[in-house]
Scaffold this motif. Structure first.
Motif, short mmCIF file in Angstrom:
data_model
loop_
_atom_site.label_atom_id
_atom_site.label_comp_id
_atom_site.label_asym_id
_atom_site.label_seq_id
_atom_site.Cartn_x
_atom_site.Cartn_y
_atom_site.Cartn_z
N HIS A 80 1.04 -0.99 0.09
CA HIS A 80 0.06 0.09 -0.16
C HIS A 80 0.82 1.09 -0.19
CE1 HIS A 80 -4.10 1.89 1.00
NE2 HIS A 80 -2.76 2.63 2.12
N HIS A 137 1.36 4.93 -2.75
CA HIS A 137 0.77 5.92 -1.98
C HIS A 137 2.12 7.03 -3.07
CE1 HIS A 137 -2.25 6.66 0.35
NE2 HIS A 137 -2.67 5.75 0.75
N SER A 153 -0.72 8.90 6.60
CA SER A 153 -1.58 8.31 6.19
C SER A 153 -2.58 7.99 7.76
CB SER A 153 -1.94 6.95 5.39
OG SER A 153 -0.80 5.99 6.18
N ASP A 157 -6.25 6.75 -0.53
CA ASP A 157 -6.83 5.65 -1.12
C ASP A 157 -7.48 5.84 -2.14
OD1 ASP A 157 -5.16 4.78 1.09
OD2 ASP A 157 -6.58 3.59 1.77
ZN ZN Z 1 -3.75 4.83 2.54
#
Ligand code: ZN
Ligand code: KG4
Length: 369
Positions: A116, A120, A148, A326
């Motif tokens: 993830h 980003h 985040s 996201d």
């Molecule tokens: Zn995120």
């Protein structure tokens, strides 16, 4: 080459299609559909994992249909599937990974699991003019500040896909602190956008200001520590104690705005001071600010000013606003970089078993390639 990417690690269900132009080498986002569950989780003051999974299950096919429709492609056009493998909430990750595995199995196309945070970071390579293009300008070495709801990390990236975490939060993530402070002040969820809006309102007020809250100051934990780690839990607790003991005669709305401004100021101060300190030590060519909290205007401006004044030869890359939170386009962009490197290493055949072997990993570590 066309990638279909899926993101379900937290509370957004997202599917994106991206295509690499063989002429320019640019990666165009053909579609990036994000279905947010914030309204559902708001009444609990945070993301409830099983509720998130139920919503992902409900939304994933409609979101896929919308993404295909917008891109004017069909599943038969896809060359590679990519999915967020971790980290994140396991019930949520399982929906995306199983969906991606099924597609990869049925359409007999390779499947690539993406971290993830790598997604980003990749979002910062968006060209910034249109939200629909990534240019692969590799300005390495890079120092990335990823902030985040789940992460606060300073990552040194010496070369593409070579990560070294040089600092991270010891307790709450930056976004989590924004969310918790918003809860204390009863401002709703998610906290980041509301807190920044309240802070801005206070700053632009010219009348009605109350001297006693004008110079409100909260601590800046670990700002002078001898490492690049962070801590936000104590900052949140000092806001809590202040708010419990506040002078209730002051106008509540103005008072909340002043607290937001002071809290945001502390958080931004710590984040930017530490990033500059790390940049002075590691001398990157590029600093990246990414993750949901990168949507904070004040943080973007402050980091920009500090870099311009103290690191003249360093460029700052920040994703455009829609790509900070996201979304699956960032996962697709990261998949392009990884796929390119894997194909250079002649390891593509390993991805063909992705439908069989890929497993969601709630605590996935950033891996070098
Ligand atoms: Zn995120
Ligand atoms: O990256 P993201 O969408 O999800 C995670 O991977 O966690 O980040 C969500 C976080 C939330 O904590 C939210 O409050 C925060 O990003 N956020 C902000 C802003 N917009 C979103 N924090 C500060 N200022 C903002 N404008």
């Amino acid at each position: 080459m066309i990638i279909l990417a899926i993101e379900t690690s937290c509370d957004e269900t997202s599917v994106a299609l991206l295509e690499k132009s063989s002429k320019t080498g640019q990666i165009n986002i053909l579609s990036d559909i994000v279905s947010s569950q914030v309204k559902i989780h708001a009444k609990w003051g945070g993301v409830v994992p099983n509720l998130a999974a139920r919503e992902h299950l409900k939304n994933i096919i409609p979101v896929l249909e919308k993404a295909l429709l917008k891109s004017k492609k069909t599943l038969l056009d896809i060359d590679l599937f990519a999915v967020t493998q971790g980290p994140g909430l396991i019930p949520a990750l399982l929906i995306g990974t199983n969906f991606a595995k099924t597609l990869s199995y049925i359409y007999k196309k390779p499947l690539l699991g993406i971290h993830h945070v790598e997604g980003h970071i990749a979002a910062a390579f968006s060209d910034g003019i249109s939200n629909f293009q990534f240019s692969i300008s590799k300005e390495f070495p890079i120092l990335a500040l990823v902030v985040s709801g789940g992460h606060t990390q300073l990552i040194y990236i010496k070369e593409p896909l070579h990560y070294e975490i040089i600092g991270q939060t010891q307790d709450d993530a930056a976004g989590e602190a924004f969310d918790k402070v918003a809860k204390i002040l009863e401002l709703g969820y998610p906290g980041g956008p509301i807190i920044s809006e309240y802070a801005e309102k206070y700053e632009t007020q010219t009348n009605n200001r109350q001297l006693m809250i004008d110079d409100l100051h909260f601590p800046r934990p670990m700002i002078n520590s001898n490492n690049f780690n962070f801590s936000f839990s104590g900052l949140k607790t000092s806001v809590l104690y202040y708010w419990q003991k506040r002078d209730k005669l002051l106008p509540a709305s103005l008072h909340k705005q002043a607290v937001c401004k002071a809290f945001q100021g502390s958080a931004i101060d710590v984040l930017t001071v530490k990033t500059i300190k790390a940049a002075k030590k590691y001398q990157p060519k590029t600093v990246i600010l990414a993750g949901g909290v990168a949507a904070n205007k004040k943080l973007r401006e402050t980091l920009k000013e500090k870099i311009e004044s103290s690191l003249r030869d360093t460029q700052l890359l920040i994703p455009p606003f829609p790509l900070c939170g996201d979304n699956a386009a960032m996962i697709g962009a990261a998949a392009f970089y990884r796929y390119q490197k894997i194909s250079n290493l002649d390891q593509i055949s390993e991805l063909e078993n992705g439908w069989k072997e890929l497993e969601a990993d709630a605590n996935m570590k950033l891996s070098n390639l």
